[in-house]
Design a protein around this motif. Structure first.
Motif, PDB file in Angstrom:
ATOM      1  N   TYR A  18       0.180  -4.514  -5.605  1.00  0.00           N
ATOM      2  CA  TYR A  18       0.674  -3.339  -5.354  1.00  0.00           C
ATOM      3  C   TYR A  18      -0.459  -2.218  -5.580  1.00  0.00           C
ATOM      4  O   TYR A  18      -0.914  -2.277  -6.738  1.00  0.00           O
ATOM      5  N   ASP A  19      -1.265  -1.857  -4.692  1.00  0.00           N
ATOM      6  CA  ASP A  19      -2.126  -0.715  -4.705  1.00  0.00           C
ATOM      7  C   ASP A  19      -1.545   0.576  -5.043  1.00  0.00           C
ATOM      8  O   ASP A  19      -1.321   1.313  -4.232  1.00  0.00           O
ATOM      9  N   ALA A  66      -5.822   6.475   1.741  1.00  0.00           N
ATOM     10  CA  ALA A  66      -5.316   5.329   2.362  1.00  0.00           C
ATOM     11  C   ALA A  66      -6.384   4.215   3.059  1.00  0.00           C
ATOM     12  O   ALA A  66      -6.342   3.120   2.909  1.00  0.00           O
ATOM     13  N   VAL A 119       0.894  -1.207  -0.061  1.00  0.00           N
ATOM     14  CA  VAL A 119      -0.026  -0.081  -0.026  1.00  0.00           C
ATOM     15  C   VAL A 119       0.875   1.383  -0.252  1.00  0.00           C
ATOM     16  O   VAL A 119       1.613   1.590   0.901  1.00  0.00           O
ATOM     17  N   ASN A 120       0.753   2.026  -1.015  1.00  0.00           N
ATOM     18  CA  ASN A 120       1.324   3.172  -1.082  1.00  0.00           C
ATOM     19  C   ASN A 120       0.470   4.486  -0.488  1.00  0.00           C
ATOM     20  O   ASN A 120      -0.533   4.391  -0.920  1.00  0.00           O
ATOM     21  N   CYS A 176       8.173   2.621  -3.211  1.00  0.00           N
ATOM     22  CA  CYS A 176       7.406   1.564  -3.408  1.00  0.00           C
ATOM     23  C   CYS A 176       7.764   0.854  -4.416  1.00  0.00           C
ATOM     24  O   CYS A 176       7.604  -0.654  -4.587  1.00  0.00           O
ATOM     25  N   ARG A 178       0.411  -7.125   4.618  1.00  0.00           N
ATOM     26  CA  ARG A 178       0.297  -5.982   3.996  1.00  0.00           C
ATOM     27  C   ARG A 178       1.455  -5.191   4.349  1.00  0.00           C
ATOM     28  O   ARG A 178       2.072  -5.096   5.625  1.00  0.00           O
ATOM     29  N   THR A 213       3.007  -1.312   4.138  1.00  0.00           N
ATOM     30  CA  THR A 213       2.546  -0.103   3.969  1.00  0.00           C
ATOM     31  C   THR A 213       3.974   0.902   4.011  1.00  0.00           C
ATOM     32  O   THR A 213       4.614   0.756   4.824  1.00  0.00           O
ATOM     33  N   LYS A 244      -7.627   1.904   0.401  1.00  0.00           N
ATOM     34  CA  LYS A 244      -6.585   0.909   0.150  1.00  0.00           C
ATOM     35  C   LYS A 244      -6.533  -0.037   1.288  1.00  0.00           C
ATOM     36  O   LYS A 244      -6.571  -1.252   0.888  1.00  0.00           O
ATOM     37  N   PHE A 245      -6.752   0.283   2.386  1.00  0.00           N
ATOM     38  CA  PHE A 245      -6.771  -0.787   3.573  1.00  0.00           C
ATOM     39  C   PHE A 245      -7.860  -1.481   3.513  1.00  0.00           C
ATOM     40  O   PHE A 245      -7.907  -2.737   3.687  1.00  0.00           O
ATOM     41  N   MET A 287      -7.670  -4.160   0.759  1.00  0.00           N
ATOM     42  CA  MET A 287      -6.785  -5.115   1.184  1.00  0.00           C
ATOM     43  C   MET A 287      -7.445  -6.269   2.235  1.00  0.00           C
ATOM     44  O   MET A 287      -7.126  -7.569   2.183  1.00  0.00           O
TER      45      MET A 287
END
Ligand code: ATP
Ligand code: MG
Length: 446
Positions: free
Chosen positions: A382-383, A389, A353-354, A366, A404, A406, A392-393, A396
């Protein structure tokens, strides 16, 4: 895989038609799409899991001595007439007529086909024992297809068929499969218990269903608490050692470890002290079955014995619901945020996660980490979307990747990234190199 280039159609809404959690989560996580009642397309994420389960099933079947083949989905009605099952099977069988008026069917199972194949090439005791299996789509026109892929009409099954000279040989083949199943389900991260099942025309107790314990299971089961705690663990198995196989069989199915269905409740109560009795619900993920000469006799699968006599071979069949397992694993492993995949079948081994997409330093970090993970042989999602954020979490967590990573500007200042376990949520701050090494270590040997 970069999420912006992937095909992951996650749903925000909970689909109303889905009655059980695995069905809901598979739809929400973009794993399957219904094509018609009980028939599904496997979207990329779901397909990956299906393939991973299949690979484990293949490995454990072959370790136990079974030989992979591939038989067709479409079979001839004549073959089934010879075994007497064409009429007997009923409306669950999808019957088809080809352009020449020949009656065909979409196979619900393959006993006839494999027995015909066996008899064409094998005629001597020297050809025995043999166990042939395939993983192939089946069709059963279930009255009530439901629970998504758990009770579909088209579904993927592993079916193995053993051929032996006599009951003793068949028992050994049966035990090989029983032990292979225990190992397979353990590798899939599941607690599956063999439960004595109706054994049909042969009698005796050589038929077991393997059940995963889950609240949404279709069948009610009574079992001994001790059995729930049994495990093969790291135990080395020698599939040529009939005594070892029998010992494991006895341990898992013998009196006190015995599980029973409702029909045998009295017997169960006689054998298991009250303090150890557990009532639960189970999902059937496998079925092993010894049926003697039921198909070999009508289909002429005979061999000449060492003494020169002609005898019908003794057979068994051994099924695993490969596609049903995808749902069953989710039933057994999820929380309120989504799926929690066991490492052995997870579609991606980690998510990346970026936290600040578009920030040059974070993007570069990343990219570098993504490259290192790939170099270490890890499959990473790769998100890289330009979304907040939290979204994205949530993705996932919904799709259930067990780990994960981060990456954000704050951590990068001190040269660290976060590694978070999906199960339990514990987070560690590590250098990117240490995080890659940790993941490589976790997945080594899986
Ligand atoms: P069930 O009692 O659930 O209908 P079955 O006894 O008819 O199963 P088998 O013929 O033994 O099933 O098939 C082997 C395995 O295939 C089962 O243990 C199950 O895991 C799987 N299976 C059977 N029917 C379906 C279905 N309609 N959808 C998905 N998987 C199935
Ligand atoms: Mg059935």
């Amino acid at each position: 895989m970069r999420l912006t280039r992937y095909f992951l159609p996650v749903l925000k809404e909970t689909p109303a038609e889905a009655k059980i959690v695995s069905h809901r989560l598979m739809l929400r996580a973009g794993m399957i799409r219904q094509a018609s009642a009980g028939i599904y397309s496997w979207l990329p994420l779901g397909y990956k899991v299906l393939r991973k389960i299949e690979a484990i099933v293949h490995q454990e079947q072959q370790r136990a001595g079974a030989i992979p083949v591939l038989m067709p989905t479409i079979q001839s009605a004549d073959l089934w007439r010879r075994s007497g099952r064409y009429e007997a099977y009923g409306p669950e069988m999808l019957r088809i007529t080809d352009r020449h008026g020949r009656e065909m069917l979409y196979g619900p199972t393959n006993e006839e086909q494999i027995t015909e194949m066996f008899q064409a090439y094998c005629g001597s005791w020297r050809d025995l024992p043999k166990n042939l299996y395939h993983i192939q789509w089946k069709f059963r026109d279930e009255v009530r297809p439901r629970f998504g892929i758990m009770r579909g009409r088209e579904f993927l099954m592993k079916d193995a068929y053993s051929f032996d000279l006599d009951r003793e040989g068949a028992t050994r083949s049966y035990n090989q499969m029983l032990v292979a199943y225990l190992r397979t389900f353990e590798r899939l991260g599941l607690k599956a218990v063999p439960m004595r099942a109706e054994s049909g025309p042969i009698g005796g107790d050589l038929a077991h269903e393997f059940l995963i314990l889950a609240e949404t299971g279709e069948s009610e089961v009574f079992l001994d608490r001790d059995l729930v705690e049994l495990s093969l663990g790291e135990r080395a198995i020698d599939y040529d050692d009939a005594a070892q196989l029998q010992e494991i069989f006895d341990q898992w199915t013998g009196s006190y470890a015995r599980t029973d269905d409702t029909h045998d409740q009295a017997l169960f109560e006689a054998q298991v002290p009250e303090a150890r009795r557990v009532t639960a619900r189970g999902i059937e993920v496998g079925h092993i079955f010894y049926f003697g000469t039921k198909y070999s006799e009508p289909l002429g699968a005979t061999v000449t014995t060492r003494e020169g006599d002609k005898v019908a071979v003794h057979s068994g069949s051994y099924g695993i619901g490969v596609s049903r397992l995808v749902g069953a694993i989710i039933e057994a492993s999820h929380d309120d945020k989504g799926i929690v995949w066991p490492e052995s079948v997870t579609p991606f081994q980690a998510g990346l996660v970026n936290l600040k997409q578009g920030d040059a330093a974070t993007d570069a970090a990343c990219e570098a980490l993504y490259g290192k993970l790939a170099a270490a042989g890890l499959e990473v999602l790769y998100d890289d979307r330009d979304v907040r954020a939290g979204a994205k979490f949530a993705t996932m967590e919904l799709i259930g990747l067990p780990w994960r990573l981060t990456v954000g500007p704050r951590g990068l200042k001190s040269g660290t990234v976060e590694l978070t376990a999906r199960r339990g949520g514990a987070t560690e701050e590590l250098s990117p190199e240490a995080a890659v090494a940790r993941l490589a270590q976790i997945y080594r040997g899986l």
